[in-house]
Design an enzyme around this catalytic site. Structure first.
Site, short mmCIF file in Angstrom:
data_model
loop_
_atom_site.label_atom_id
_atom_site.label_comp_id
_atom_site.label_asym_id
_atom_site.label_seq_id
_atom_site.Cartn_x
_atom_site.Cartn_y
_atom_site.Cartn_z
N HIS A 215 0.84 -1.20 0.00
CA HIS A 215 0.00 0.00 0.00
C HIS A 215 0.87 1.25 0.00
O HIS A 215 1.97 1.27 0.58
CB HIS A 215 -0.90 0.00 1.25
CG HIS A 215 -1.96 1.03 1.23
ND1 HIS A 215 -1.86 2.21 1.94
CD2 HIS A 215 -3.17 1.07 0.60
CE1 HIS A 215 -2.96 2.94 1.75
NE2 HIS A 215 -3.76 2.27 0.95
N SER A 418 -8.04 -14.85 -1.57
CA SER A 418 -8.51 -13.48 -1.76
C SER A 418 -9.94 -13.42 -2.25
O SER A 418 -10.48 -14.38 -2.79
CB SER A 418 -7.59 -12.77 -2.76
OG SER A 418 -8.06 -11.47 -3.07
#
Length: 496
Positions: A215, A418
């Protein structure tokens, strides 16, 4: 020296007397500013009519479409509209015109939120929640300033709720109550900033290692703290490449390692193999007292414990901290998060603050005291079993979307652990904005959250297939995504 001191003292007294004299002559504590109100702010280019504004938009939209790195489209990214703040009329308290106006604005805004929520797919927020029971608390200024475990002089706080939430996560990540310290943050970025700061304070000369798909807040932390940072390559899945990690570690064996481990990357939802990362550190000669691991679990940090075969995130392993967002999988009306580290580590960061009658070891000073209430409320309503069911639903729906995309001839990838489905970037930027998709280069993604239903996915698929037939009706071909999602997930003409 005495003479100089007396001279300075006389000068100081003279200045003080002069200031007192000025105040006593002219100062009126009841005076009110009578100057006119400031003029409204303009955009610097004067007023433009709708036709001119549309023309400007069309010119700036020429940047859209195509693959590769894209410039920001100024016509869409600058602040072009505003809801003006105006002064009430003199007789408004009798007519109520201003209240009626504001009520109509808010009603229209609510209608907009309802409509935009129907087309929300690209960002990891759970929009399925109802906190009507907490409406009775909105009239209080709840501030959890200072340490969650030490009550300050400010009495309007929610510390008991905050500590209850922290204890819940401590059990989830297997650390004893007396061995951890944490707090409820304002967002996932703050959790990363805090975790990396603790690592930097533990090892002031350490190097920060993070995969290229970490991120953006991780690299923001490196800039803010002036840390040396090594970007590690990733596999096609988005997971950290431990072979490249090994090379970079061996090239810097003389300095401690501070590592960000992704429990779900931002774009592809990839989960770094924590066990392999630790093994790599150990094999490169880094003992446990020479590395610090922060686990960024913004989204999947709360989902992973309920996924079979998933690598376990636990403080029984040599990690230093874990952070997770509260407004993502949990679902909250405001951004918030949870950050937990070891009690032994937080000592390097904490300071006593007499003003608060508490200890400070957080990033922010004042902290949202409402956020712990929302988290506490949801954790109590759902519990571990409730979250387990929601995780299963998300994974099931994510596989449904991936399979339907592939059936439609659209390249798509879904990592095993995921609920982030990656696929080719829509050719039309208006379509991207309509469905609020997150894009990077030639790929886009949908993050399947508890609030994303099969019906919503079907509507999206129908809309995408319809528009896609128009985008490529001229015989052009969709982009090859083999370098982004692998040849087995790419359905371009060369890889069908």
């Amino acid at each position: 020296m005495v003479g100089a001191f007396e001279s300075d003292q006389s000068l100081t007294m003279a200045n003080l007397i002069e200031k007192i004299h000025i105040l006593s002559d002219d100062f009126d504590p009841t005076a009110v500013v009578t100057e006119p109100l400031p003029s409204p702010v303009t955009n610097g280019i004067g007023e433009v009519n709708d036709e001119e504004k549309n023309l400007m938009m069309k010119k700036t939209e020429l940047n859209g479409g195509g693959g590769g790195e894209r410039e920001m489209v100024l016509g869409r990214n600058i602040h072009t509209t505003s809801l003006a703040v105006t002064e009430p009329e003199v007789n408004d308290e009798f007519t109520g015109d201003k209240e009626a106006y504001m009520a109509s604005v808010l009603a229209r805004y609510r209608k907009t939120l309802v409509e935009r929520t129907k087309f929300h797919l690209g960002y990891p927020y759970n929009l399925d929640f109802d906190y009507g029971a907490l409406g009775q608390l909105q009239h209080f200024s709840i501030n959890n300033l200072g340490d969650p475990f030490i009550e300050s002089n400010y009495g309007v706080h929610s510390r008991p709720f905050e500590v209850g939430v922290l204890d819940w996560f401590a059990r989830l990540w297997e650390i004893e109550r007396d061995d951890y310290w944490g707090y409820i943050t304002n967002c996932g970025t703050e959790g990363n900033l805090h975790g990396i700061l603790v690592g930097r304070e533990m090892f002031p000369d350490g190097i920060l290692y993070a995969s290229r798909e970490s991120h953006y807040s991780v690299f923001k932390a490196a800039r803010m703290y002036r840390m040396e940072c090594e970007k590690v390559d990733t596999l096609i899945s988005g997971e950290i490449d431990c072979d490249d990690f090994r090379k970079k570690l061996l090239a810097n064996k003389d300095k401690p390692a501070i590592l960000n481990v992704n429990i779900g990357t931002t774009v592809k939802g990839a989960v770094d193999d924590l066990d392999l990362v630790i093994k790599t550190l150990e094999e490169c000669g880094f003992s446990h007292d020479r590395f610090y691991i922060h686990c960024d679990g913004a989204l999947f940090g709360l989902m992973m414990p309920f996924v079979k075969r998933a690598p376990k995130v636990t403080f029984n392993k040599p990690i230093g901290s874990v952070s997770v967002s509260g407004h993502k999988f949990v679902g909250c009306p405001m951004p918030c998060g949870v950050q937990i580290t070891r009690m032994e580590h937080i000592k390097v960061l904490s300071n006593n603050v007499e003003y608060l009658a508490s200890r400070d070891a957080t990033i922010m000073g004042s902290r949202n005291g409402h956020a712990p209430l929302f988290l506490w409320y949801t954790l109590n309503r759902k519990g571990y079993k409730g979250f387990q069911k929601e995780v299963q639903k998300c994974l099931r729906n994510a596989h449904y979307l991936k399979d339907r995309l592939r059936e439609a001839g659209i390249s798509a990838m879904l990592n095993e652990l995921s609920s982030t489905v990656v696929f080719e970037r829509p050719k039309d930027e208006e379509f991207v904005r309509r469905w609020q998709l997150a894009c990077q280069g030639d790929i886009a993604h949908v993050v399947v959250m508890p609030s994303v239903t099969i019906e919503k996915l079907d509507n999206f698929l129908k809309d995408l297939v319809k528009h896609r037939s128009v985008w490529y009706e001229d015989g052009s071909q969709p982009p090859c995504l083999a370098s982004e999602v692998g040849t087995n997930n790419c359905i371009c003409p060369a890889h069908k």
